[in-house]
Design a protein around this motif. Structure first.
Motif, PDB file in Angstrom:
ATOM      1  N   ASN A   1       1.325  -1.640  -0.350  1.00  0.00           N
ATOM      2  CA  ASN A   1       0.074   0.039  -0.250  1.00  0.00           C
ATOM      3  C   ASN A   1       0.729   1.883   0.321  1.00  0.00           C
ATOM      4  O   ASN A   1       2.105   1.182  -0.074  1.00  0.00           O
ATOM      5  CB  ASN A   1      -0.949  -0.298   0.695  1.00  0.00           C
ATOM      6  N   ALA A   2      -0.340   2.428   0.102  1.00  0.00           N
ATOM      7  CA  ALA A   2       1.166   3.788   0.157  1.00  0.00           C
ATOM      8  C   ALA A   2       2.142   4.411   1.290  1.00  0.00           C
ATOM      9  O   ALA A   2       2.872   4.055   0.562  1.00  0.00           O
ATOM     10  CB  ALA A   2      -0.324   4.896  -0.211  1.00  0.00           C
ATOM     11  N   LEU A   3       1.657   3.158   2.549  1.00  0.00           N
ATOM     12  CA  LEU A   3       2.502   4.235   3.715  1.00  0.00           C
ATOM     13  C   LEU A   3       3.944   2.787   3.450  1.00  0.00           C
ATOM     14  O   LEU A   3       5.071   2.963   3.493  1.00  0.00           O
ATOM     15  CB  LEU A   3       1.320   3.462   4.813  1.00  0.00           C
TER      16      LEU A   3
ATOM     17  N   PRO B   1       5.691 -10.131   5.509  1.00  0.00           N
ATOM     18  CA  PRO B   1       5.032 -10.923   4.056  1.00  0.00           C
ATOM     19  C   PRO B   1       4.891  -9.991   3.359  1.00  0.00           C
ATOM     20  O   PRO B   1       4.564 -10.817   1.923  1.00  0.00           O
ATOM     21  CB  PRO B   1       3.818 -11.469   4.534  1.00  0.00           C
ATOM     22  N   GLN B   2       5.212  -9.069   3.447  1.00  0.00           N
ATOM     23  CA  GLN B   2       5.136  -7.347   2.358  1.00  0.00           C
ATOM     24  C   GLN B   2       5.233  -8.148   0.870  1.00  0.00           C
ATOM     25  O   GLN B   2       7.316  -7.979   1.334  1.00  0.00           O
ATOM     26  CB  GLN B   2       4.549  -6.322   3.166  1.00  0.00           C
ATOM     27  N   ALA B   3       4.530  -7.836   0.025  1.00  0.00           N
ATOM     28  CA  ALA B   3       5.555  -8.005  -1.505  1.00  0.00           C
ATOM     29  C   ALA B   3       4.519  -8.001  -2.698  1.00  0.00           C
ATOM     30  O   ALA B   3       3.313  -7.793  -2.335  1.00  0.00           O
ATOM     31  CB  ALA B   3       5.779  -9.810  -1.010  1.00  0.00           C
TER      32      ALA B   3
ATOM     33  N   ALA C   1       9.672  -6.634   1.117  1.00  0.00           N
ATOM     34  CA  ALA C   1      10.312  -4.830   0.142  1.00  0.00           C
ATOM     35  C   ALA C   1      10.895  -4.783   1.327  1.00  0.00           C
ATOM     36  O   ALA C   1      11.940  -3.921   0.369  1.00  0.00           O
ATOM     37  CB  ALA C   1       9.220  -4.537   1.522  1.00  0.00           C
ATOM     38  N   PHE C   2      11.813  -6.147   1.570  1.00  0.00           N
ATOM     39  CA  PHE C   2      13.191  -5.411   2.109  1.00  0.00           C
ATOM     40  C   PHE C   2      14.268  -6.249   1.130  1.00  0.00           C
ATOM     41  O   PHE C   2      14.986  -5.803   1.086  1.00  0.00           O
ATOM     42  CB  PHE C   2      13.606  -6.824   3.229  1.00  0.00           C
TER      43      PHE C   2
ATOM     44  N   GLY D   1       0.645  -3.186   5.619  1.00  0.00           N
ATOM     45  CA  GLY D   1       0.578  -4.149   4.673  1.00  0.00           C
ATOM     46  C   GLY D   1       1.170  -5.303   5.064  1.00  0.00           C
ATOM     47  O   GLY D   1       2.033  -5.259   5.248  1.00  0.00           O
ATOM     48  N   GLY D   2       0.585  -6.336   4.426  1.00  0.00           N
ATOM     49  CA  GLY D   2       1.809  -8.093   4.256  1.00  0.00           C
ATOM     50  C   GLY D   2       0.921  -8.537   5.962  1.00  0.00           C
ATOM     51  O   GLY D   2       1.627  -9.821   6.036  1.00  0.00           O
TER      52      GLY D   2
END
Length: 222
Positions: free
Chosen positions: A1-3, A37-39, A49-50, A159-160
């Motif tokens: 998401n945006a954040l 888990p955000q991907a 993300a990382f 998110g995630g």
């Protein structure tokens, strides 16, 4: 998401364009404040993300020509041997669907380990990182405590991760096993368990600053 995207971009910029110490701190900030888990799924590969921060770190090393400023050690060789052997075993024994995951895991380990080796080249860098990590932990710990007490994870805003954890698997002795930004409660606990002795070592070496004490308390809380 945006954040989540904004946070990732800002941290990647710090890794790319900041000083060595700023890049190092940005990597650790990514571990704490980007949910695991955000991907994005790109051509069948999960672009976490990382991992974008890892790519930014690799681009930094290539663009600036930064390299090891300390001797190659037996521990460095052991890391290469361990993950090289692990990938080889999985390639031989696993089905093709698991190949991408296992290779991705090994690449994560290699990049994270060697990025830190290049960016932190002295004991002073090590102490500096722990002091400023305390500043990241001071707001992080209340968020995890809040999750443990209310069953609602504030990191869901990035998110995630799920806002509310359900099911007995997440409960121990009537209390929620918090995950924070991590993928599993055990990983969150491992973070605190790994950094606690590092902070204690710095404290016993005579670096008895308030931020070091704050780091010890934060790790115990986690």
């Amino acid at each position: 998401n945006a954040l989540g995207a904004t946070t990732t971009i800002l941290l990647a910029a710090a890794v790319l364009f900041g000083s060595k110490r700023a890049a190092l701190l940005a990597l650790v900030a990514g571990i704490l404040y980007l949910t695991q888990p955000q991907a994005l799924n790109v051509a069948g590969f999960n672009l976490y993300a990382f991992r974008l921060l890892e790519v930014a770190g690799l681009a930094r090393l290539l663009a600036r020509g930064e390299r090891f400023e300390v001797p190659w050690t037996s521990l460095d060789k052991l890391v290469v041997a361990l993950y090289g052997y692990t990938v080889l075993v999985y390639l031989v024994r696993s089905d093709e669907e698991a190949y991408a995951y296992q290779i991705g895991t090994a690449v994560d380990a290699f990049l994270c380990y060697f990025l830190v080796r290049v960016l932190a080249t002295s004991i002073e860098d090590y102490k500096w990182l722990l002091r400023y990590l305390s500043l990241l932990l001071i707001p992080f710990v209340p968020l995890v405590v809040y999750e443990s007490m209310t069953f609602q994870n504030p990191f869901a805003a990035i998110g995630g991760v799920e806002l509310i954890r359900a099911g007995d698997v997440w409960i121990r002795e009537g209390r929620l096993r918090a995950t924070g930004s991590f993928g599993h409660p055990s990983l969150l606990g491992t973070f605190g368990g790994v950094f606690l002795p590092l902070y204690v070592s710095v404290f016993l070496s005579g670096e008895r600053r308030l931020l070091v004490v704050a780091g010890i308390i934060s790790c115990l809380a986690i």
